[in-house]
Design a protein around this motif. Sequence first.
Motif, PDB file in Angstrom:
ATOM      1  N   TYR A  68      42.814  43.398  14.275  1.00  0.00           N
ATOM      2  CA  TYR A  68      43.968  42.789  13.626  1.00  0.00           C
ATOM      3  C   TYR A  68      45.342  43.168  14.098  1.00  0.00           C
ATOM      4  O   TYR A  68      46.093  42.440  14.200  1.00  0.00           O
ATOM      5  CB  TYR A  68      43.856  42.484  12.132  1.00  0.00           C
ATOM      6  CG  TYR A  68      44.914  41.602  11.635  1.00  0.00           C
ATOM      7  CD1 TYR A  68      45.186  40.211  11.693  1.00  0.00           C
ATOM      8  CD2 TYR A  68      45.987  42.215  10.875  1.00  0.00           C
ATOM      9  CE1 TYR A  68      46.055  39.505  11.194  1.00  0.00           C
ATOM     10  CE2 TYR A  68      47.179  41.498  10.631  1.00  0.00           C
ATOM     11  CZ  TYR A  68      47.012  40.301  10.491  1.00  0.00           C
ATOM     12  OH  TYR A  68      48.230  39.424  10.045  1.00  0.00           O
ATOM     13  N   ILE A  71      47.763  42.387  17.154  1.00  0.00           N
ATOM     14  CA  ILE A  71      48.641  41.141  17.110  1.00  0.00           C
ATOM     15  C   ILE A  71      49.933  41.702  16.526  1.00  0.00           C
ATOM     16  O   ILE A  71      51.035  41.055  16.861  1.00  0.00           O
ATOM     17  CB  ILE A  71      48.021  40.057  16.195  1.00  0.00           C
ATOM     18  CG1 ILE A  71      46.615  39.655  16.753  1.00  0.00           C
ATOM     19  CG2 ILE A  71      49.183  38.900  16.041  1.00  0.00           C
ATOM     20  CD1 ILE A  71      45.963  38.537  15.747  1.00  0.00           C
ATOM     21  N   TRP A  72      49.886  42.779  15.567  1.00  0.00           N
ATOM     22  CA  TRP A  72      51.155  43.186  15.108  1.00  0.00           C
ATOM     23  C   TRP A  72      51.972  43.980  16.265  1.00  0.00           C
ATOM     24  O   TRP A  72      53.155  43.981  16.149  1.00  0.00           O
ATOM     25  CB  TRP A  72      50.734  43.861  13.809  1.00  0.00           C
ATOM     26  CG  TRP A  72      51.797  45.044  13.440  1.00  0.00           C
ATOM     27  CD1 TRP A  72      52.221  46.382  14.057  1.00  0.00           C
ATOM     28  CD2 TRP A  72      52.511  44.991  12.130  1.00  0.00           C
ATOM     29  NE1 TRP A  72      53.305  46.998  13.296  1.00  0.00           N
ATOM     30  CE2 TRP A  72      53.179  46.358  12.146  1.00  0.00           C
ATOM     31  CE3 TRP A  72      52.520  44.050  11.209  1.00  0.00           C
ATOM     32  CZ2 TRP A  72      53.970  46.533  10.900  1.00  0.00           C
ATOM     33  CZ3 TRP A  72      53.421  44.612  10.019  1.00  0.00           C
ATOM     34  CH2 TRP A  72      54.054  45.582  10.108  1.00  0.00           C
ATOM     35  N   TYR A  74      51.879  43.690  19.630  1.00  0.00           N
ATOM     36  CA  TYR A  74      51.978  42.887  20.753  1.00  0.00           C
ATOM     37  C   TYR A  74      53.682  42.763  20.512  1.00  0.00           C
ATOM     38  O   TYR A  74      54.372  43.083  21.781  1.00  0.00           O
ATOM     39  CB  TYR A  74      51.315  41.792  20.853  1.00  0.00           C
ATOM     40  CG  TYR A  74      52.060  40.725  21.831  1.00  0.00           C
ATOM     41  CD1 TYR A  74      52.038  41.007  23.194  1.00  0.00           C
ATOM     42  CD2 TYR A  74      52.791  39.506  21.532  1.00  0.00           C
ATOM     43  CE1 TYR A  74      52.711  40.311  24.109  1.00  0.00           C
ATOM     44  CE2 TYR A  74      53.242  38.721  22.382  1.00  0.00           C
ATOM     45  CZ  TYR A  74      53.050  39.252  23.901  1.00  0.00           C
ATOM     46  OH  TYR A  74      53.711  38.095  24.903  1.00  0.00           O
ATOM     47  N   TYR A 128      41.249  35.990  22.256  1.00  0.00           N
ATOM     48  CA  TYR A 128      40.966  36.975  21.246  1.00  0.00           C
ATOM     49  C   TYR A 128      39.525  36.676  20.492  1.00  0.00           C
ATOM     50  O   TYR A 128      38.738  37.638  20.117  1.00  0.00           O
ATOM     51  CB  TYR A 128      41.785  36.715  20.213  1.00  0.00           C
ATOM     52  CG  TYR A 128      43.552  37.493  20.343  1.00  0.00           C
ATOM     53  CD1 TYR A 128      43.469  39.040  20.166  1.00  0.00           C
ATOM     54  CD2 TYR A 128      44.389  36.856  20.711  1.00  0.00           C
ATOM     55  CE1 TYR A 128      44.494  39.556  20.580  1.00  0.00           C
ATOM     56  CE2 TYR A 128      45.494  37.453  20.884  1.00  0.00           C
ATOM     57  CZ  TYR A 128      45.725  38.783  20.864  1.00  0.00           C
ATOM     58  OH  TYR A 128      46.806  39.572  21.240  1.00  0.00           O
ATOM     59  N   TYR A 161      49.796  48.393  26.165  1.00  0.00           N
ATOM     60  CA  TYR A 161      51.090  48.189  25.260  1.00  0.00           C
ATOM     61  C   TYR A 161      52.040  49.166  25.878  1.00  0.00           C
ATOM     62  O   TYR A 161      53.471  48.852  26.022  1.00  0.00           O
ATOM     63  CB  TYR A 161      50.620  48.187  24.164  1.00  0.00           C
ATOM     64  CG  TYR A 161      50.060  46.963  23.272  1.00  0.00           C
ATOM     65  CD1 TYR A 161      50.043  45.842  24.179  1.00  0.00           C
ATOM     66  CD2 TYR A 161      49.964  47.121  22.246  1.00  0.00           C
ATOM     67  CE1 TYR A 161      49.621  44.746  23.574  1.00  0.00           C
ATOM     68  CE2 TYR A 161      49.332  45.902  21.528  1.00  0.00           C
ATOM     69  CZ  TYR A 161      48.997  44.855  22.258  1.00  0.00           C
ATOM     70  OH  TYR A 161      48.522  43.661  21.578  1.00  0.00           O
ATOM     71  N   ALA A 220      50.106  29.107  18.921  1.00  0.00           N
ATOM     72  CA  ALA A 220      50.160  30.795  19.263  1.00  0.00           C
ATOM     73  C   ALA A 220      51.237  30.953  19.929  1.00  0.00           C
ATOM     74  O   ALA A 220      51.885  32.285  19.429  1.00  0.00           O
ATOM     75  CB  ALA A 220      48.803  31.052  20.070  1.00  0.00           C
ATOM     76  N   LYS A 221      51.948  30.360  20.966  1.00  0.00           N
ATOM     77  CA  LYS A 221      53.047  30.673  21.609  1.00  0.00           C
ATOM     78  C   LYS A 221      54.291  30.698  20.601  1.00  0.00           C
ATOM     79  O   LYS A 221      55.095  31.663  20.544  1.00  0.00           O
ATOM     80  CB  LYS A 221      53.508  29.989  22.824  1.00  0.00           C
ATOM     81  CG  LYS A 221      52.791  29.987  24.002  1.00  0.00           C
ATOM     82  CD  LYS A 221      52.769  29.035  25.106  1.00  0.00           C
ATOM     83  CE  LYS A 221      54.305  29.201  25.464  1.00  0.00           C
ATOM     84  NZ  LYS A 221      54.588  28.206  26.566  1.00  0.00           N
ATOM     85  N   GLY A 224      54.058  33.665  17.932  1.00  0.00           N
ATOM     86  CA  GLY A 224      54.394  35.214  18.340  1.00  0.00           C
ATOM     87  C   GLY A 224      54.388  35.441  19.971  1.00  0.00           C
ATOM     88  O   GLY A 224      54.761  36.431  20.060  1.00  0.00           O
ATOM     89  N   GLU A 225      54.758  34.520  20.666  1.00  0.00           N
ATOM     90  CA  GLU A 225      55.087  34.942  22.009  1.00  0.00           C
ATOM     91  C   GLU A 225      56.553  35.330  22.223  1.00  0.00           C
ATOM     92  O   GLU A 225      57.577  34.961  21.534  1.00  0.00           O
ATOM     93  CB  GLU A 225      55.108  33.486  22.858  1.00  0.00           C
ATOM     94  CG  GLU A 225      55.158  33.747  24.290  1.00  0.00           C
ATOM     95  CD  GLU A 225      54.135  34.698  24.787  1.00  0.00           C
ATOM     96  OE1 GLU A 225      54.366  35.913  24.916  1.00  0.00           O
ATOM     97  OE2 GLU A 225      53.182  34.015  25.400  1.00  0.00           O
ATOM     98  N   HIS A 235      45.749  39.849  29.278  1.00  0.00           N
ATOM     99  CA  HIS A 235      44.719  39.020  29.159  1.00  0.00           C
ATOM    100  C   HIS A 235      43.494  39.154  30.201  1.00  0.00           C
ATOM    101  O   HIS A 235      42.311  39.179  29.709  1.00  0.00           O
ATOM    102  CB  HIS A 235      45.193  37.624  29.321  1.00  0.00           C
ATOM    103  CG  HIS A 235      45.848  37.194  27.755  1.00  0.00           C
ATOM    104  ND1 HIS A 235      47.007  37.630  27.450  1.00  0.00           N
ATOM    105  CD2 HIS A 235      45.523  35.838  26.994  1.00  0.00           C
ATOM    106  CE1 HIS A 235      47.514  36.916  26.166  1.00  0.00           C
ATOM    107  NE2 HIS A 235      46.397  36.100  26.066  1.00  0.00           N
TER     108      HIS A 235
END
Length: 302
Positions: A68, A71-72, A74, A128, A161, A220-221, A224-225, A235
Amino acid sequence: MLSFEWVMIIYAVLTMLFILFAWRLLDNPYELLLKRIIPVLITFLLCYIYKKIPNRIVYFLRIIFQLYMLIWWYPDTYELNKAIPNLDHIFASVEQWIFGCQPAILFFDNYPQKIVSEAMNLGYAIYYPMIFYTVLVYYFFRKSEIEKIMFIIMGSFFAYYFIFDLLPVVGPTFYYKAVGMERISEGIFPSLGDYFATHNECMPTPGYSDGIFYQMVESAKAAGERPTAAFPSSHVGVATICMILLYKLKNKVSFILLIIPYILLSMATVYIQAHYVIDAIAGLITGVIFYYIFESIKINNQ
């Protein structure tokens, strides 16, 4: 402490050092430090709970928490690489030199049909779920290997990352928007310097806007994009790693079921203008490289 938890902690420490080094160039260095301390503390807490209550549920929570938190981490890459001038003009120029065009524009222009649009967005949306599915398959059917699998996936993610932290490439959807489609069509790719430090507008996703999967990608964009993380395509890279892991299973059903979604995902990165073609190719190559690097590292239970 499990090996894949150590991967997160090492990444947190390395980026803390980067923050300290680039302190005056960052907008919210104190907040960025806090964003590292929180997941590290929660990780230690879960480790402590497992020591006191060593059962499958707590172990599974340790896995889910780290997945999880990807996602934090990114959007955090955007906060760090804002301190470095943007490099998209180089990547767009290389794309033009190799292909004689910008495939991220021509792909949709040549295939605007609803069914193609939805297929591409389905592929992108499955990213995901594909990762989670791969972990679940190993957790329930190859439990003895789950820590190693998580180590490979988490290690690869944080390797990507770390590249994104140091390589500010935002991809076509942001770069084309900033430069203007008329200039891009003329083959003009100007350097934008620190433009994306204060601008994060992107182009709307091309395709059938009433489609279910189109709406999923757009949501989704919106959530958090960020103008970050274009090269190489994580990806494609992480999805490639998942396909390798599924292929290594004795039962090839999962691999067969996901091969078409994997191909669609890889193509979709260019179709929805999130990546240049060279990003996707680099994602494929680095995905294979990262898999073998992290697979070759011995962890404490092996």
